[in-house]
Enzyme design. Structure first.
Site, short mmCIF file in Angstrom:
data_model
loop_
_atom_site.label_atom_id
_atom_site.label_comp_id
_atom_site.label_asym_id
_atom_site.label_seq_id
_atom_site.Cartn_x
_atom_site.Cartn_y
_atom_site.Cartn_z
N ASP A 16 134.72 69.95 36.11
CA ASP A 16 136.12 69.93 36.55
C ASP A 16 136.55 68.49 36.83
OD1 ASP A 16 134.98 69.23 39.02
OD2 ASP A 16 135.29 71.22 39.90
N GLN A 17 137.71 68.30 37.43
CA GLN A 17 138.23 66.96 37.69
C GLN A 17 137.39 66.18 38.68
OE1 GLN A 17 142.36 67.48 38.74
NE2 GLN A 17 143.00 67.41 36.60
#
Length: 141
Positions: A16-17
């Site tokens: 994810d980020q």
């Protein structure tokens, strides 16, 4: 205890980020682990599907312990926790390369007719597979 292991190289797309593995990917890895266990036990899930049966998830629980990142290798350990007339409970550990536990989980499955989704006992479809699961199950009941 009969435990299957499958190594998975973590891809960038699985993060994810924040740079950690997105939580839903662990569920995909559990499916890969189940498939490996079935194969290691000497069976083929695809054969059940060809005969018109599926094994839907009825319950799932997962506990995240330590984040995993792109470039690491995850090891998925899978075993049969319980197996009875209609349900099979699989247990999982997902490990870092140093053996640290990243996640633990359980999933409960039934066997059902593909068209009607009516439950059916594995003993009626494949008595040899059923006997193997009873043999390797950690807890029987």
């Amino acid at each position: 205890m009969f435990v299957s292991e499958k190594q998975i190289e973590i891809r960038y797309a699985e993060t994810d980020q924040m740079g950690v593995v997105y939580h839903a990917n662990y569920i995909i890895w559990m499916e890969i682990g189940r498939t490996q266990l079935v194969s290691d036990a000497g069976f083929e899930y695809a054969a059940l599907e060809k005969e018109g049966y599926v094994s839907p998830v009825m319950d799932l629980s997962i506990s995240y312990k330590a984040a995993m990142h792109y470039g690491q290798v995850a090891t998925v350990r899978t075993w049969v926790e319980k197996h009875d007339r209609l349900r099979t409970t699989y247990g999982y550990e997902i490990l870092h390369e140093d053996g640290t536990i990243a996640a633990t989980a359980q999933s409960v499955h039934i066997l059902a007719h593909k068209e009607t989704l009516r439950p059916v006992s594995l003993s009626k479809i494949d008595p040899v597979w059923d006997a193997k699961y009873k043999e390797i199950a950690v807890a029987t009941k």
